[in-house]
Design an enzyme around this catalytic site. Sequence first.
Site, PDB file in Angstrom:
ATOM      1  N   GLY A  73      96.382 -60.953 -41.501  1.00  0.00           N
ATOM      2  CA  GLY A  73      95.715 -61.415 -40.287  1.00  0.00           C
ATOM      3  C   GLY A  73      96.252 -60.735 -39.050  1.00  0.00           C
ATOM      4  O   GLY A  73      96.018 -61.189 -37.926  1.00  0.00           O
ATOM      5  N   GLY A  78      93.994 -60.035 -36.175  1.00  0.00           N
ATOM      6  CA  GLY A  78      93.298 -61.184 -35.612  1.00  0.00           C
ATOM      7  C   GLY A  78      93.981 -61.738 -34.377  1.00  0.00           C
ATOM      8  O   GLY A  78      94.904 -61.132 -33.819  1.00  0.00           O
ATOM      9  N   TYR A  82      90.317 -77.893 -45.196  1.00  0.00           N
ATOM     10  CA  TYR A  82      91.164 -76.843 -44.612  1.00  0.00           C
ATOM     11  C   TYR A  82      92.619 -77.298 -44.531  1.00  0.00           C
ATOM     12  O   TYR A  82      93.545 -76.580 -44.940  1.00  0.00           O
ATOM     13  CB  TYR A  82      90.632 -76.485 -43.225  1.00  0.00           C
ATOM     14  CG  TYR A  82      91.514 -75.563 -42.418  1.00  0.00           C
ATOM     15  CD1 TYR A  82      91.821 -74.287 -42.872  1.00  0.00           C
ATOM     16  CD2 TYR A  82      92.023 -75.966 -41.185  1.00  0.00           C
ATOM     17  CE1 TYR A  82      92.618 -73.438 -42.109  1.00  0.00           C
ATOM     18  CE2 TYR A  82      92.811 -75.125 -40.421  1.00  0.00           C
ATOM     19  CZ  TYR A  82      93.109 -73.868 -40.880  1.00  0.00           C
ATOM     20  OH  TYR A  82      93.906 -73.032 -40.136  1.00  0.00           O
ATOM     21  N   LYS A 128      96.069 -75.782 -46.711  1.00  0.00           N
ATOM     22  CA  LYS A 128      97.309 -75.325 -46.075  1.00  0.00           C
ATOM     23  C   LYS A 128      98.497 -76.197 -46.485  1.00  0.00           C
ATOM     24  O   LYS A 128      99.622 -75.718 -46.648  1.00  0.00           O
ATOM     25  CB  LYS A 128      97.140 -75.341 -44.556  1.00  0.00           C
ATOM     26  CG  LYS A 128      96.185 -74.286 -44.027  1.00  0.00           C
ATOM     27  CD  LYS A 128      96.789 -72.898 -44.138  1.00  0.00           C
ATOM     28  CE  LYS A 128      95.977 -71.866 -43.389  1.00  0.00           C
ATOM     29  NZ  LYS A 128      96.592 -70.527 -43.436  1.00  0.00           N
ATOM     30  N   THR A 140     100.289 -75.854 -33.126  1.00  0.00           N
ATOM     31  CA  THR A 140      99.263 -76.706 -32.542  1.00  0.00           C
ATOM     32  C   THR A 140      98.078 -75.858 -32.096  1.00  0.00           C
ATOM     33  O   THR A 140      97.936 -74.701 -32.497  1.00  0.00           O
ATOM     34  CB  THR A 140      99.853 -77.514 -31.366  1.00  0.00           C
ATOM     35  OG1 THR A 140      98.904 -78.470 -30.921  1.00  0.00           O
ATOM     36  CG2 THR A 140     100.258 -76.607 -30.215  1.00  0.00           C
ATOM     37  N   ARG A 175      81.826 -71.861 -21.870  1.00  0.00           N
ATOM     38  CA  ARG A 175      80.753 -72.644 -21.270  1.00  0.00           C
ATOM     39  C   ARG A 175      80.893 -72.732 -19.754  1.00  0.00           C
ATOM     40  O   ARG A 175      79.910 -72.676 -19.013  1.00  0.00           O
ATOM     41  CB  ARG A 175      80.711 -74.040 -21.882  1.00  0.00           C
ATOM     42  CG  ARG A 175      80.198 -74.052 -23.324  1.00  0.00           C
ATOM     43  CD  ARG A 175      80.022 -75.478 -23.833  1.00  0.00           C
ATOM     44  NE  ARG A 175      79.119 -76.227 -22.977  1.00  0.00           N
ATOM     45  CZ  ARG A 175      79.324 -77.491 -22.601  1.00  0.00           C
ATOM     46  NH1 ARG A 175      80.383 -78.147 -23.029  1.00  0.00           N
ATOM     47  NH2 ARG A 175      78.456 -78.108 -21.825  1.00  0.00           N
ATOM     48  N   ARG A 209      95.413 -83.411 -26.136  1.00  0.00           N
ATOM     49  CA  ARG A 209      95.791 -82.379 -27.089  1.00  0.00           C
ATOM     50  C   ARG A 209      97.053 -81.669 -26.601  1.00  0.00           C
ATOM     51  O   ARG A 209      97.417 -81.741 -25.430  1.00  0.00           O
ATOM     52  CB  ARG A 209      94.658 -81.348 -27.269  1.00  0.00           C
ATOM     53  CG  ARG A 209      93.353 -81.919 -27.856  1.00  0.00           C
ATOM     54  CD  ARG A 209      93.523 -82.374 -29.283  1.00  0.00           C
ATOM     55  NE  ARG A 209      92.245 -82.850 -29.863  1.00  0.00           N
ATOM     56  CZ  ARG A 209      91.877 -84.113 -29.888  1.00  0.00           C
ATOM     57  NH1 ARG A 209      92.649 -85.057 -29.319  1.00  0.00           N
ATOM     58  NH2 ARG A 209      90.738 -84.464 -30.459  1.00  0.00           N
TER      59      ARG A 209
END
Length: 319
Positions: free
Chosen positions: A16, A19, A144, A148, A172, A195, A217
């Site tokens: 990855g 990414g 998912y 993991k 997180t 947005r 969060r």
Amino acid sequence: MIELNYLKDKNIIVTGGAGFLGSHIVKKLYELGVKKDNIFVPRSKEFDLVEKDSILNMFKKFQPDVVIHAAGEIGGIGANVGNPATFLYKNLMMGAQMIEVARLHDVEKFVTIGTTCSYPRDAPQPLNEGTLWDGYPADDTAPYGLAKKMLIAQSEAYRKQHNFNSINLIPTNLYGPHDHFDVKKSHVLPALIKRCVEMKESGSPTFEIWGTGSATRDFLYVEDAAEGIVLAAERYNKSNPVNLGSGVETSIKQLVERICLHVGFKGSIVWDKTKPEGVLRRCLDTALAQKEFGFKAKTSLDFGLKKTIDWYNSQYANI
């Protein structure tokens, strides 16, 4: 400044590595003195990490001392709900076979990047590593999260039976430059940035958001996450999972207001209280990461948002 000793001259595979998170891990390794010839980033066109033969070929081509497994099938809640089998199968097969092939090739250290989706749906806040196995994950992202989570069990089993050094990190909500902003893969923060910019570009007088804004969060800037992962790869040698977070609980209302400020959106924020807003609280206990390998997030939300929005505007916006 972090000084690398163990990792400095190791051959390292970063799956990855092209990414979002992986590219920042590779960049951090370069910054700290690992030579480019010592880092291998497999590309999906050449190496399908779901297939064991492909993984074997990768290990044959580049014989690693250390593997940082940051690849995965990822997406927001919509993608998880629509593709639960894909998320479970690909993440489980990638991780389980990567660990097995790494063991067969006498890899010195394997670093697994997990997810907070593995935590029980009703786990007390802030999320502490000791509660990871106390219940079933939230339904929307359970396949998912469970895929993991099984890699943590595999890590522990391989350490007991094979003395295999595998560590497990649970970051997180990450954000930052090079994040995923398309609707299929984006999470809450990049989706809100996209947005909000679109609302400004269109001249909309309002910006409508689902929920009440009271949900919270924990947001971690991706460069901080990359530093934490490299620190753990350098210093940590236990299978017990470790959280990587900011340790700061931010409400969606606060987040939207900060995004609007940095984007320059002057309209009204409208909350659609008839719509769901997910789990009401999500924050990580980050004490273990600081204790075990000296990691503490450095980047403030305002600074991180500005950097992320500037990058988004440079790539996508018309303003």
